[in-house]
Design a protein around this motif. Structure first.
Motif, PDB file in Angstrom:
ATOM      1  N   VAL A  78      14.656 -41.471 -36.616  1.00 18.48           N
ATOM      2  CA  VAL A  78      15.796 -40.812 -36.011  1.00 18.48           C
ATOM      3  C   VAL A  78      15.517 -40.609 -34.535  1.00 18.48           C
ATOM      4  CG1 VAL A  78      16.752 -39.597 -37.988  1.00 18.48           C
ATOM      5  CG2 VAL A  78      14.837 -38.624 -36.733  1.00 18.48           C
TER       6      VAL A  78
ATOM      7  N   GLY B 214      20.137 -20.896 -40.869  1.00 19.10           N
ATOM      8  CA  GLY B 214      19.049 -20.173 -41.528  1.00 19.10           C
ATOM      9  C   GLY B 214      18.964 -18.733 -41.057  1.00 19.10           C
TER      10      GLY B 214
ATOM     11  N   ALA C 145      20.303 -26.187 -38.192  1.00 18.61           N
ATOM     12  CA  ALA C 145      19.625 -25.595 -39.347  1.00 18.61           C
ATOM     13  C   ALA C 145      19.080 -24.211 -39.017  1.00 18.61           C
ATOM     14  CB  ALA C 145      18.498 -26.506 -39.817  1.00 18.61           C
ATOM     15  N   TRP C 146      18.550 -24.045 -37.818  1.00 13.59           N
ATOM     16  CA  TRP C 146      18.007 -22.731 -37.448  1.00 13.59           C
ATOM     17  C   TRP C 146      19.102 -21.690 -37.329  1.00 13.59           C
ATOM     18  CZ3 TRP C 146      13.290 -20.435 -37.004  1.00 13.59           C
ATOM     19  CH2 TRP C 146      12.186 -21.272 -37.215  1.00 13.59           C
TER      20      TRP C 146
ATOM     21  N   ASN D  73      19.881 -31.468 -35.444  1.00 16.61           N
ATOM     22  CA  ASN D  73      19.555 -30.974 -36.791  1.00 16.61           C
ATOM     23  C   ASN D  73      18.840 -29.644 -36.713  1.00 16.61           C
ATOM     24  OD1 ASN D  73      20.530 -33.263 -37.990  1.00 16.61           O
ATOM     25  ND2 ASN D  73      18.538 -34.280 -38.111  1.00 16.61           N
ATOM     26  N   THR D  74      17.836 -29.608 -35.843  1.00 18.66           N
ATOM     27  CA  THR D  74      17.008 -28.413 -35.745  1.00 18.66           C
ATOM     28  C   THR D  74      17.839 -27.209 -35.351  1.00 18.66           C
ATOM     29  OG1 THR D  74      15.179 -29.825 -35.064  1.00 18.66           O
ATOM     30  CG2 THR D  74      14.932 -27.454 -34.698  1.00 18.66           C
TER      31      THR D  74
ATOM     32  N   LYS E 248      17.403 -35.322 -33.966  1.00 15.73           N
ATOM     33  CA  LYS E 248      16.486 -34.352 -34.539  1.00 15.73           C
ATOM     34  C   LYS E 248      16.703 -32.968 -33.928  1.00 15.73           C
ATOM     35  CE  LYS E 248      11.639 -33.917 -35.866  1.00 15.73           C
ATOM     36  NZ  LYS E 248      10.300 -34.502 -35.844  1.00 15.73           N
TER      37      LYS E 248
ATOM     38  N   LEU F  10      21.762 -30.852 -44.960  1.00 15.73           N
ATOM     39  CA  LEU F  10      21.258 -30.523 -43.620  1.00 15.73           C
ATOM     40  C   LEU F  10      19.744 -30.309 -43.652  1.00 15.73           C
ATOM     41  CD1 LEU F  10      21.713 -29.751 -40.639  1.00 15.73           C
ATOM     42  CD2 LEU F  10      22.158 -27.426 -41.389  1.00 15.73           C
ATOM     43  N   LEU F  11      19.280 -29.559 -44.660  1.00 19.65           N
ATOM     44  CA  LEU F  11      17.847 -29.239 -44.717  1.00 19.65           C
ATOM     45  C   LEU F  11      16.996 -30.460 -45.043  1.00 19.65           C
ATOM     46  CD1 LEU F  11      17.811 -25.780 -46.513  1.00 19.65           C
ATOM     47  CD2 LEU F  11      17.403 -26.278 -44.117  1.00 19.65           C
TER      48      LEU F  11
ATOM     49  N   VAL G 275      12.707 -22.715 -41.860  1.00 17.24           N
ATOM     50  CA  VAL G 275      14.139 -22.591 -42.139  1.00 17.24           C
ATOM     51  C   VAL G 275      14.363 -22.435 -43.632  1.00 17.24           C
ATOM     52  CG1 VAL G 275      16.375 -23.736 -42.029  1.00 17.24           C
ATOM     53  CG2 VAL G 275      14.820 -23.895 -40.107  1.00 17.24           C
TER      54      VAL G 275
ATOM     55  N   GLN H 161      17.441 -33.315 -43.596  1.00 17.89           N
ATOM     56  CA  GLN H 161      17.304 -34.113 -42.374  1.00 17.89           C
ATOM     57  C   GLN H 161      15.977 -33.801 -41.679  1.00 17.89           C
ATOM     58  OE1 GLN H 161      19.879 -36.274 -41.643  1.00 17.89           O
ATOM     59  NE2 GLN H 161      20.753 -35.520 -43.558  1.00 17.89           N
ATOM     60  N   PRO H 162      15.498 -34.756 -40.901  1.00 20.13           N
ATOM     61  CA  PRO H 162      14.282 -34.476 -40.135  1.00 20.13           C
ATOM     62  C   PRO H 162      14.562 -33.426 -39.066  1.00 20.13           C
ATOM     63  CG  PRO H 162      15.019 -36.754 -39.844  1.00 20.13           C
ATOM     64  CD  PRO H 162      16.004 -36.098 -40.726  1.00 20.13           C
ATOM     65  N   MET H 163      13.684 -32.454 -38.937  1.00 21.92           N
ATOM     66  CA  MET H 163      13.861 -31.404 -37.925  1.00 21.92           C
ATOM     67  C   MET H 163      12.533 -30.701 -37.682  1.00 21.92           C
ATOM     68  SD  MET H 163      15.584 -28.355 -40.127  1.00 21.92           S
ATOM     69  CE  MET H 163      16.791 -29.392 -40.896  1.00 21.92           C
ATOM     70  N   TRP H 164      12.535 -29.864 -36.644  1.00 28.79           N
ATOM     71  CA  TRP H 164      11.335 -29.078 -36.394  1.00 28.79           C
ATOM     72  C   TRP H 164      11.424 -27.745 -37.135  1.00 28.79           C
ATOM     73  CZ3 TRP H 164      13.460 -31.745 -32.025  1.00 28.79           C
ATOM     74  CH2 TRP H 164      12.653 -32.801 -31.564  1.00 28.79           C
ATOM     75  N   GLY H 165      10.336 -27.363 -37.752  1.00 31.21           N
ATOM     76  CA  GLY H 165      10.295 -26.058 -38.417  1.00 31.21           C
ATOM     77  C   GLY H 165      11.034 -26.015 -39.737  1.00 31.21           C
TER      78      GLY H 165
END
Lengths: 276, 290
Positions: A5, A21, A17-18, A13-14, A10, B93-94, B104, B96-100
């Protein structure tokens, strides 16, 4: 193989998601923060996020006014007690079903699952009257009995799915090498079964800790675990947000930490092994 | 190979669990059924005359029963829709590639471990209180009128609170299922030019059907019995606006001490739960054997 990706993707997404969350976690975070405020600061507008005078006063007040630790101890005794007794009954049963399956094993398992379909309120009156008759109302013993029986199907199922994964071939090999039945159990089966038993214990302690139908209906003051103790805040007097938050934080903290360790077991245990 | 000897040993090992569960089921069930045919109130000592189906008739004729029945269905249905739809989206969503990612995930599943009385009281007071709650501060900022959630929309508010508690469960199970999806199939579809939406519709969703069935079944079992959330937020009110069947039977039994009427309600609750269970078991049976 992970798909490649772009860094931008990325990053998006991050961030997404954060944000989600943190939104989902926010009520818990807010409760924890409020528990360190004074009652006045707890209801101040605009809300104070971190810029308030931190105080531990609420924690001591909650303990002094309502002997918090007695209820905490009730929760510990009830959840651990019902889990351990449940395991003592369930381990042999799950063991036999996993290693010596008979024609009826599947049916017995399905029947056990079906007992979970029984809504607790359907048997509220008989249990209440029986408890009154035998002096079990508002006792820890009574709650241990009910919670043990209530969670027994889940314990049996969970153990069964774990035990079934122990390769039986290994026993045959040990037998060929001349191991006795006693040695088989001590040196081979037990070490392989311990992780499954530990996971089951963990999940069941969490479920019993949070159980809030029987604990609310069968206890008053003496044997009330934290679920029932917290419920007493539903008809409060005066300002109580900070104290409610302190009591809540202490009630959920231990189980939140245990819960984070048990993510995987949770899926498996609560889906009766259908999703792993 | 199980020998005759090991078979009888197995029977001995299984029997305590089976006998206890059998007793746990049959004795209270039998008693509920027995009481449901009697006029029996704890406040009125004396004989408990046999009244046939009177308790059932009274329970069903009471408008509160129908309100409670509809509320139960709305609550279960509402929470199921919210948690499954949001759970699928969140799981994707979770995944998917991501940081942290690990952190999360910890944040997302946390509400599941909060005991029902705590989550209900926190939402009720710290957030939904019309004077001191956070929403009372937030709504005017967004140009909206203040709103007393638990009085003006009690059932919807409780549905929201319960959904918050169960979303982590749905997400976690759906995420576990998504992670077992064959990524090569996805890549092939991508290379063939399938859009993200059609990949979701034709690959992800069918793959998740089993997990969704499991989520629906298990959540339904628990959701039919929602109790603590109602007890500490609205007490079933205003009126009967947020009374579900479980709460109605509780009120009849332990608040009015009407053993006969409460038992009839209990039997009705059991019958309804079983109807739902049969439907679900049939749906799941297809899915689980595969």
């Amino acid at each position: 193989m992970a798909r490649a990706v772009t860094p931008q993707r990325k990053a998006i997404n991050t961030i997404a998601a954060w944000i989600i969350g943190l939104l989902i976690f926010f009520p818990i975070l807010w409760t924890i923060l409020t528990s360190f405020k004074t009652e006045a600061a707890a209801v101040a507008f605009p809300p104070q996020f971190l810029n308030f005078d931190w105080t531990f006063e609420n924690y001591t007040t909650v303990q002094e006014r309502s002997s918090y630790f007695r209820h905490f101890w009730n929760s510990v005794v009830i959840s651990l007690g019902s889990t351990v007794i449940g395991l003592i009954i369930a381990v042999p049963a799950a063991w036999a079903m996993a290693f010596v399956p008979g024609k009826q094993t599947k049916n017995v398992l399905m029947w056990m699952l079906s007992t979970k379909m029984l809504p607790p309120v359907g048997v509220l009156i008989p249990i209440y009257l029986l408890f009154r008759q035998f002096g079990l109302l508002d006792t820890r013993t009574g709650l241990v009995i009910v919670l043990t029986l209530m969670n027994l199907p889940i314990i049996v199922w969970m153990l069964y799915t774990y035990f079934r994964e122990i390769p039986v071939d290994i026993l045959e090999a040990a037998r060929m090498d001349g191991a006795s039945l006693r040695k088989e159990i001590i040196y081979i089966l037990t070490p392989m079964a311990v992780p499954g038993i530990a996971s089951t214990l963990l999940l069941n302690v969490i479920l019993s800790w949070n159980e809030a139908f029987w604990t609310l209906n069968l206890t008053a003051a003496k044997a009330a675990p934290l679920t029932a103790f917290i419920a007493s805040y539903s008809s409060p007097e005066g300002l109580f947000y900070a104290k409610l938050s302190a009591a809540s934080t202490m009630a959920i903290a231990p189980i939140l930490i245990l819960g984070w360790f048990s993510q995987k077991q949770l899926v498996r245990g609560l889906t009766f092994g259908a999703v792993k | 190979m199980a020998t005759q000897h090991s078979r009888s040993a197995a029977r001995v090992m299984i029997s305590p669990a089976v006998l206890l569960l059998l007793a746990w089921m049959l004795i209270p069930l039998g008693m509920t059924l027995y009481f449901s045919f009697q006029r029996y109130n704890l406040l009125m000592p004396g004989a408990h005359p046999w009244v046939g189906l009177m308790n059932y008739k009274l329970f069903i004729q009471n408008p509160a029963f129908w309100t409670a029945l509809i509320n139960t269905l709305l609550l279960v249905g509402g929470v199921l829709i919210a948690t499954v739809v949001l759970g699928v989206l969140l799981a994707i969503l979770l995944d998917q590639p991501m940081w942290g990612q690990g952190i999360v995930r910890i944040l997302v599943i946390a509400p599941f471990f909060v005991m029902p009385t705590v989550s209900a009281l926190v939402w009720k007071n710290l957030f939904m209180n019309p004077v001191n709650g956070l929403f009372a501060w937030l709504l005017p900022k967004l140009g909206m009128a203040p709103y007393d959630f638990l009085t003006q929309a009690p059932l919807a508010s409780i549905t929201f609170i319960v959904s918050w508690q169960w979303l982590p469960f749905a997400t976690l199970i759906l995420l576990t299922a998504i992670q077992s999806l064959d990524s090569e199939q996805m890549e092939a579809a991508e290379m063939d030019g399938a859009s993200a939406l059609s990949r979701f519709w034709y690959i992800t969703l069918p793959h998740l059907s089993r997990a969704i069935t499991v989520v629906v079944l298990i959540q339904t079992i628990f959701l039919l019995s929602v109790f603590a959330e109602i007890l500490v937020t609205t007490n079933g009110g205003p009126g009967n606006a947020s009374t579900n069947l479980t709460y109605l039977v509780y009120a009849r039994s332990l608040l009015n001490f009407d053993v006969g009427g409460g038992s009839a309600g209990g039997v009705i609750a059991i019958i309804l739960a079983n109807i739902v269970a049969i439907f679900l078991m049939r749906a799941i049976g297809k899915n689980l054997d595969a």
